[in-house]
Design an enzyme around this catalytic site. Sequence first.
Site, PDB file in Angstrom:
ATOM      1  CG  ASP A 208      -2.167   0.769   1.076  1.00 37.80           C
ATOM      2  OD1 ASP A 208      -2.299   1.497   0.070  1.00 37.80           O
ATOM      3  OD2 ASP A 208      -3.036   0.665   1.961  1.00 37.80           O
TER       4      ASP A 208
ATOM      5  CG  ASP B 286     -10.468   2.432   2.285  1.00 33.97           C
ATOM      6  OD1 ASP B 286     -11.006   1.351   1.981  1.00 33.97           O
ATOM      7  OD2 ASP B 286      -9.596   2.541   3.152  1.00 33.97           O
TER       8      ASP B 286
END
Length: 383
Positions: free
Chosen positions: A301, A361
């Site tokens: 990430d 997200d």
Amino acid sequence: MRLNLGGAEVFLRAEGLEEAPGGVRLWGREVRVFPPFPAKGFFRHGWQSWSLAAWVDPAQAPTPLLPEARRPQADDPFLLEAGAWWGSGVGALRGPDGRALLLGALDLGARVLGREDLLLGRYAGEGGAWFLAHGPEEEVFAAYAQLLPRRLSGRPPRVWCSWYSFYTRIGEDLLLRVLDEVAAFSFEVFQIDDGWQRALGDWEPNDRFPRGMAFLAERIRERGLRPGLWFAPFLVTADSPLFQMRPDWVLRDGEGRPVRAGFNWGRPLYALDAGNEEVVEWAADLVRKALAWGYDYLKLDFLYAGALPGRRHADMSRESAYRHGLKIMREAMGSDAFFLTCGAPILPSLGLCDALRVGPDVSGKWEDRRDAILLSNPTTPGS
């Protein structure tokens, strides 16, 4: 020069041209394409996973994204500061009939400007190859995609990810209880996300995981699931032991200050220098450690940190440095591991990962008015 492309007469400036399936190849560090119509929309391609990628109005200037502390984790800093509709790597203009005129880079480090009367492609580094096509939107994008690096890994697995249930509030006991419930459903991967590590840059289990990460991987496999693990190899915070012990690994600007990589977890984020071979080998060792623990589904990430502007140890462009680091980590994984990139520069990641996160997200609401409207930040969580 003048060109008949997809039934339309297009004027352009480039150093060279040759036919290609579905369109033409162009050469030039900068190319200009003049559409035979006043464009009704510009496809603005974002730089990394969370960046805005959408059809926008080329006649309306982009709104500055706020707050500035989060800008580095939203998009290429150049694109955000340009004050015009620049995109990363590829752009397209939509005509009145709905057909698209597409200009896409075939090398690293390119940007595309879209106006009602112009597509301008420009390389920041040494690249110079482009693809140009005109026709139905799906066809021209598909033709461009055929020219990009690919890694065909089959059907993506069904993944249970701890982030969407518990965020960072995870521990060994909690995950073991949840594992029994998850195993009853049709998931294939049980992925442990953020919250297991001591700190960003200190990738060892914290005290909520007393028996270590290998123990959990064994329990996951016993339930018939594939163990997955999250980490962010190019990210570090000032309170990390790594930041204190290896300040020479931190990416710095022209004045020697650490490069800000955004703001999260209530603190500033900084980037490691992907142009430093010691950093790259350290990141590859993280991958090897995760594999040795038993995790062969890896979610890496905040990877954009490895490609932020800064003064690098090696004389190489920022996207080249990032892709080199990703390549070394991919080699450390071997061909059997599943590699998911997140917060990752799109075009420089292609061909090295098995999957690439696109979009921000998710959350329980469609849109946060404060962030999406008042702060003009399209990268915040939504449904």
